[in-house]
Structure formats: C-alpha cells, structure tokens
Scaffold this motif. Sequence first.
Motif, PDB file in Angstrom:
ATOM      1  N   GLY A   1       0.800  -1.212   0.000  1.00 56.04           N
ATOM      2  CA  GLY A   1       0.000   0.000   0.000  1.00 56.04           C
ATOM      3  C   GLY A   1       0.837   1.267   0.000  1.00 56.04           C
ATOM      4  O   GLY A   1       0.343   2.345  -0.362  1.00 56.04           O
ATOM      5  N   CYS A   2       2.106   1.143   0.391  1.00 64.86           N
ATOM      6  CA  CYS A   2       3.030   2.282   0.367  1.00 64.86           C
ATOM      7  C   CYS A   2       3.724   2.429  -0.983  1.00 64.86           C
ATOM      8  O   CYS A   2       4.487   3.387  -1.188  1.00 64.86           O
TER       9      CYS A   2
ATOM     10  N   PRO B   1       6.332   0.892  -2.498  1.00 57.46           N
ATOM     11  CA  PRO B   1       7.782   1.078  -2.482  1.00 57.46           C
ATOM     12  C   PRO B   1       8.470   0.414  -3.667  1.00 57.46           C
ATOM     13  O   PRO B   1       8.088  -0.672  -4.099  1.00 57.46           O
ATOM     14  N   GLY B   2       9.518   1.073  -4.192  1.00 59.96           N
ATOM     15  CA  GLY B   2      10.374   0.417  -5.161  1.00 59.96           C
ATOM     16  C   GLY B   2      11.471  -0.370  -4.479  1.00 59.96           C
ATOM     17  O   GLY B   2      12.000  -1.327  -5.024  1.00 59.96           O
ATOM     18  N   SER B   3      11.817   0.057  -3.262  1.00 55.72           N
ATOM     19  CA  SER B   3      12.876  -0.588  -2.499  1.00 55.72           C
ATOM     20  C   SER B   3      12.452  -0.683  -1.042  1.00 55.72           C
ATOM     21  O   SER B   3      11.644   0.116  -0.555  1.00 55.72           O
ATOM     22  N   LEU B   4      13.017  -1.667  -0.329  1.00 53.40           N
ATOM     23  CA  LEU B   4      12.594  -1.922   1.043  1.00 53.40           C
ATOM     24  C   LEU B   4      13.724  -2.526   1.852  1.00 53.40           C
ATOM     25  O   LEU B   4      14.513  -3.319   1.340  1.00 53.40           O
ATOM     26  N   ILE B   5      13.794  -2.145   3.132  1.00 53.12           N
ATOM     27  CA  ILE B   5      14.688  -2.777   4.093  1.00 53.12           C
ATOM     28  C   ILE B   5      13.824  -3.501   5.115  1.00 53.12           C
ATOM     29  O   ILE B   5      12.969  -2.888   5.754  1.00 53.12           O
TER      30      ILE B   5
ATOM     31  N   ARG C   1      19.461   3.136   2.205  1.00 53.44           N
ATOM     32  CA  ARG C   1      18.163   3.798   2.330  1.00 53.44           C
ATOM     33  C   ARG C   1      17.176   3.099   1.409  1.00 53.44           C
ATOM     34  O   ARG C   1      17.567   2.467   0.424  1.00 53.44           O
ATOM     35  N   ALA C   2      15.891   3.234   1.731  1.00 52.35           N
ATOM     36  CA  ALA C   2      14.864   2.597   0.909  1.00 52.35           C
ATOM     37  C   ALA C   2      13.575   3.394   0.990  1.00 52.35           C
ATOM     38  O   ALA C   2      13.424   4.282   1.839  1.00 52.35           O
ATOM     39  N   ASP C   3      12.649   3.043   0.105  1.00 52.15           N
ATOM     40  CA  ASP C   3      11.340   3.699   0.104  1.00 52.15           C
ATOM     41  C   ASP C   3      10.494   3.266   1.287  1.00 52.15           C
ATOM     42  O   ASP C   3       9.563   3.975   1.689  1.00 52.15           O
TER      43      ASP C   3
ATOM     44  N   LYS D   1       8.176   5.285   4.079  1.00 56.72           N
ATOM     45  CA  LYS D   1       7.292   4.870   5.168  1.00 56.72           C
ATOM     46  C   LYS D   1       7.939   3.770   6.011  1.00 56.72           C
ATOM     47  O   LYS D   1       8.618   2.878   5.481  1.00 56.72           O
ATOM     48  N   LEU D   2       7.692   3.840   7.301  1.00 50.64           N
ATOM     49  CA  LEU D   2       8.031   2.774   8.239  1.00 50.64           C
ATOM     50  C   LEU D   2       6.772   1.972   8.522  1.00 50.64           C
ATOM     51  O   LEU D   2       5.738   2.545   8.886  1.00 50.64           O
ATOM     52  N   VAL D   3       6.858   0.649   8.360  1.00 49.19           N
ATOM     53  CA  VAL D   3       5.728  -0.238   8.638  1.00 49.19           C
ATOM     54  C   VAL D   3       6.135  -1.179   9.767  1.00 49.19           C
ATOM     55  O   VAL D   3       7.126  -1.912   9.651  1.00 49.19           O
ATOM     56  N   VAL D   4       5.392  -1.150  10.855  1.00 48.99           N
ATOM     57  CA  VAL D   4       5.665  -2.010  12.007  1.00 48.99           C
ATOM     58  C   VAL D   4       4.429  -2.862  12.278  1.00 48.99           C
ATOM     59  O   VAL D   4       3.336  -2.330  12.477  1.00 48.99           O
ATOM     60  N   GLN D   5       4.598  -4.187  12.255  1.00 49.19           N
ATOM     61  CA  GLN D   5       3.532  -5.071  12.733  1.00 49.19           C
ATOM     62  C   GLN D   5       4.009  -5.729  14.011  1.00 49.19           C
ATOM     63  O   GLN D   5       5.136  -6.240  14.099  1.00 49.19           O
TER      64      GLN D   5
END
Length: 232
Positions: free
Chosen positions: A48-49, A51-55, A112-114, A144-148
């Motif tokens: 939903g964010c 992102p092209g890249s993610l950590i 860094r990432a999206d 965006k930071l996503v925390v579950q």
Amino acid sequence: MAIDPLSDAKIVDSWHKNAAPWTNAVRGGQIASRKLCTDRAVVDAVLGCSPGSLIDVGCGEGWLCRALAERGVDVLGVDAVPELIDAARAGGGGEFRVMSYEAIIAGELDARADAVVCNFSLIGKESVEGLIGAAASLLNPGGKLVVQTLHPRTACGDGPYEDGWRQGSWAGFDGAFTDPAPWYFRTMQGWERLLADSGLRLAEVREPRIPGDGVTRGGEPVSVVFIASAAE
C-alpha cells in the motif's frame, strides 16, 4: 558474565538457539495466525506504500523479502542471527546481511529505501527505542516505516496494561524450541509515544483480525500495524 533474563541481549541469545526450529515452523506453515491473517496484513500494508525498495529489519529466514521481491520490490533483509541470514540467502529473493540493531543505530547499514518494515521483530526495549529513532535515516524522502506487532489489547493477558518486560513462552510450538525470549510489552499509547518521540508521524493504524463470523474468531485483533513517515 551471565545474561540478564529480562534484557535485549537475552532476546538475541534465544534467537541464536532457536533459528533452526523457527525456520522450519515458518516454512512448514506451522503458525496458524500467520496463515490466516498476519502475513497478508504486513504484505498488504507494505504494498500500500508502493515502495520500489525496502529494508526488512529483523528479516528472520526471509519469507517477507521473498514475498515482496515476487511483487517487484528491491529488498534488503537484515538480521542479527547468522543462522537466519544463511537460511534467507539460501531461499533467495534479495540481498541479506548479518547486522545487529545496535550497528544499524550506529549508522553502519549505509542503505536507504522507500520503506522500512519491522514485522514482529521489535520485541526489546533499548534496541527498539534506538532503532525507531534511527528509522528516518533509513528512509528515502517520502518513505514509510511499517511495524507489525502483537496487539496490546490481546497480548496483555493477565498482566497490567502498562509498558514493561514480560516472560516469553513457546506455548503452541513443538518441543524443538527452547529458552524462550523475554519481550517488552508496550501499550498502544506507548507505541504511539515512541513513534512521535522518534520524529515520526503516524499516518495509519490497522488492526488485522482473523476472518470469521465476528464472534468466535473475527472479533479481537490479532496484531496491530503502524504506518509512519518522517515528520516534516
């Protein structure tokens, strides 16, 4: 020197001991809440964010990296446990590095990432506070930071509804697991305060529930998903 049984160091020690059974449990589909609810919840939140890249911080054996890579996201998975990173690399789907949260906080990740995702990987105290504080430095502009994490309302159990250490448990898992890690319980207000104090703006809160009839299975949230961005 003995490890404090209620500490961030004890958490890492426990995961070193349980890397193999955890990998087997994840890849064998042994965790019902994941199959029914939480895996899809975090994938949907990240996608939903756009992102092209993610950590993926605390990536474990890499399942989320693989799932997102299959959807075209360039992924970097990071974990403090070499055995888990070995399993992730064997599964493929992205780049994987062994790195502690303390090293990330110190700026050693150099990436860094999206989007940055922490999926059930924030269970300590000082390390989590430092990592959330460093999250903005890992995000591209607009990222965006996503925390579950476990939902405080359902995870509180019989304990007091206040921030504090709790004893861990492998209840519901097979006998291959040993020496459960402690975890630091945070209320909803505790999580929101931590994000705000770390210079992050909370954009959305989701409360995933197991699909059901709303009474026997679909009533209480299984987890909570926080989606935040760097405050402007």
